[in-house]
Write an enzyme that holds these catalytic residues in place. Structure first.
Site, short mmCIF file in Angstrom:
data_model
loop_
_atom_site.label_atom_id
_atom_site.label_comp_id
_atom_site.label_asym_id
_atom_site.label_seq_id
_atom_site.Cartn_x
_atom_site.Cartn_y
_atom_site.Cartn_z
N CYS A 106 45.91 -20.29 11.06
CA CYS A 106 45.18 -20.62 12.28
C CYS A 106 46.12 -21.51 13.09
CB CYS A 106 43.90 -21.35 11.90
SG CYS A 106 42.99 -21.93 13.33
N CYS A 113 42.50 -29.94 24.77
CA CYS A 113 41.91 -28.80 25.47
C CYS A 113 41.14 -29.31 26.68
CB CYS A 113 40.97 -28.02 24.56
SG CYS A 113 40.28 -26.55 25.34
N CYS A 117 34.11 -28.41 25.41
CA CYS A 117 32.92 -28.03 24.63
C CYS A 117 32.48 -29.27 23.84
CB CYS A 117 33.24 -26.87 23.69
SG CYS A 117 33.93 -25.45 24.56
N CYS A 343 38.67 -27.08 14.06
CA CYS A 343 39.49 -27.17 15.26
C CYS A 343 39.71 -28.62 15.74
CB CYS A 343 38.71 -26.36 16.28
SG CYS A 343 39.22 -26.40 17.94
N1 SAH Z 1 39.48 -22.37 22.52
C1 SAH Z 1 39.19 -21.19 21.78
C2 SAH Z 1 39.85 -21.15 20.42
C3 SAH Z 1 39.91 -22.42 19.66
S1 SAH Z 1 38.38 -23.02 19.03
C4 SAH Z 1 37.69 -20.99 21.67
O1 SAH Z 1 36.96 -21.90 22.00
O2 SAH Z 1 37.29 -19.90 21.30
C5 SAH Z 1 38.05 -21.88 17.71
C6 SAH Z 1 36.58 -21.71 17.38
O3 SAH Z 1 36.06 -22.90 16.79
C7 SAH Z 1 35.72 -21.42 18.59
O4 SAH Z 1 34.82 -20.38 18.31
C8 SAH Z 1 35.00 -22.74 18.79
O5 SAH Z 1 33.81 -22.58 19.52
C9 SAH Z 1 34.80 -23.17 17.36
N2 SAH Z 1 34.49 -24.58 17.18
C10 SAH Z 1 34.93 -25.64 17.86
N3 SAH Z 1 34.38 -26.79 17.37
C11 SAH Z 1 33.60 -26.42 16.33
C12 SAH Z 1 32.77 -27.15 15.42
N4 SAH Z 1 32.65 -28.46 15.49
N5 SAH Z 1 32.10 -26.45 14.48
C13 SAH Z 1 32.23 -25.11 14.41
N6 SAH Z 1 32.99 -24.37 15.23
C14 SAH Z 1 33.66 -25.02 16.20
FE1 SF4 Z 2 38.66 -25.97 23.80
FE2 SF4 Z 2 37.38 -26.59 21.60
FE3 SF4 Z 2 36.07 -25.42 23.59
FE4 SF4 Z 2 37.87 -24.01 22.15
S1 SF4 Z 2 35.95 -24.90 21.41
S2 SF4 Z 2 37.64 -24.09 24.39
S3 SF4 Z 2 39.35 -25.63 21.72
S4 SF4 Z 2 37.00 -27.45 23.69
#
Ligand code: SAH
Ligand code: SF4
Length: 351
Positions: A106, A113, A117, A343
């Protein structure tokens, strides 16, 4: 003079530099194969090159940007996570997960970022900077070298580490193209998965390029109000727009999309959300089949989000409901939870 990072250069760019030095194309090929086939990480290893050329390479190029700072192994030793430091001290994480015959990496595409989120440790750090293509490539080579020493190799690469890959599109695809080259690392496009938060114009661009790379889309909510509260990007590209771009992708490529859904207790694990998801995904049906898969995982803890993961009973009920709508889905294991393999979790803790 600041040195060029050698993994930032494509095969052609390297060949042009060597040609400008009066070197043969054979030398360029030896250099490329040393970097991407033998996985050599310094000019000392290139004993097949004349020492003058080796010296010139050493004077011109940097062979590493990533300094491993912290490495953690899960209790079963199957998951390893490394926090690297870039030359400008920015943090980057990459994780190796061993599962039966799979060796899945990964990797990250940005330090931090910008997407914000709320449940994500990387999002909570804010945006630091884009990684270069070479810095993305080097994460892969770092683990490939380790596995190589054990007579093993990487089998899959998921672009699901820190950062939003489609917010750093050219460097991400540039890195994948480099790793994909036949007479180098030769890693098949179908063994990559890119996960996006849902940047609609980039999904359209990716669809038009008709690549063989797998696409995952982070959905996490089935109505705009809830999705916007979890993922600010939804205010710019709402669920209808996102699903219409997904449909376009499926039509253009004939490929399946994975939707990511992290279950948060009492937030997005309700029967109502499951029903809505089941209904909404019908719009991407193509010739009677749903070319998608919903990957359900349990929320990982992160420093600035107090909600919890769903109970397993709620998770099972959620899956059962979306299955009733004919949606293929599975509950993924939380791998490496004891080493914060989620992540951005390690970097987020230190910064
Ligand atoms: N930015 C991209 C890829 C990196 S994050 C994206 O958001 O898709 C990879 C995955 O981890 C994404 O599906 C994201 O929503 C998820 N993710 C992030 N934080 C998380 C958490 N605390 N618990 C579970 N999944 C999480
Ligand atoms: Fe960025 Fe985390 Fe959202 Fe993926 S899940 S877009 S890494 S803030």
């Amino acid at each position: 003079m600041t040195s060029t990072f050698i993994y930032d250069l494509s095969h052609n760019e390297l060949a042009e530099i060597l040609a400008s030095w009066g070197e043969s194309t054979f030398r360029a090929k030896q250099l490329w194969q040393g970097l991407y086939l033998q996985l050599w990480d310094s000019t000392d290893r290139f004993t097949n090159l004349p020492s003058t050329l080796r010296q010139r390479l050493a004077d011109t190029f940097l062979f590493t940007h990533l300094q491993p700072e912290t490495t953690l192994s899960s209790h079963d030793g199957e998951t390893i996570k490394t926090l690297f430091r870039l030359p400008d001290a920015q943090p980057v994480e990459a994780v190796l997960m061993r599962y039966e015959k799979r060796r899945t990496l990964c990797i990250s595409t940005q330090a931090g970022c910008a997407m914000g989120c709320v449940f994500c440790a990387t999002g909570q750090m804010g945006f630091r900077r884009n990684l270069t293509s070479g810095e993305i490539v080097e994460q892969v080579l770092y683990y490939a070298r380790q596995l190589h020493q054990e007579g093993d190799e990487v089998t899959n690469i998921v672009v699901m580490g820190m950062g939003e890959p489609f917010h750093n599109y050219d460097a991400t695809l540039g890195a994948i193209d480099r790793l994909n080259e036949r007479d180098g690392f030769n890693f098949g496009a179908r063994r990559f998965t890119i996960s996006t938060v849902g940047l609609v114009p980039a999904i359209r661009r990716f669809a038009a390029e008709k690549r063989q790379i797998n696409l995952a889309v982070s959905l996490h909510a089935a109505d705009d109000e809830l999705r916007s509260s979890l993922m600010p990007v939804n205010r710019k590209y709402n669920i209808d727009e996102l699903l219409s771009a997904c449909r376009e992708y499926i039509e253009l490529t004939g490929r399946r999309i994975s939707f990511e859904w992290a279950l948060i207790q009492g937030v997005n694990d309700t029967p109502e959300q499951a029903r809505l998801l089941g209904e909404r995904l019908q719009v991407i049906k193509r010739k009677g089949t749903l070319l998608c898969h919903v990957n359900v995982i349990l929320l990982n803890p992160s420093p600035h989000y107090e909600q919890r993961a769903s109970t397993s009973a709620n998770a099972e009920a959620f899956l059962a409901e979306i299955r009733r709508h004919g949606i293929p889905c599975s509950l993924r294991l939380r791998r490496g939870i004891d080493i914060q393999a989620g992540c951005g979790q390690l970097a987020g803790q230190k910064y």
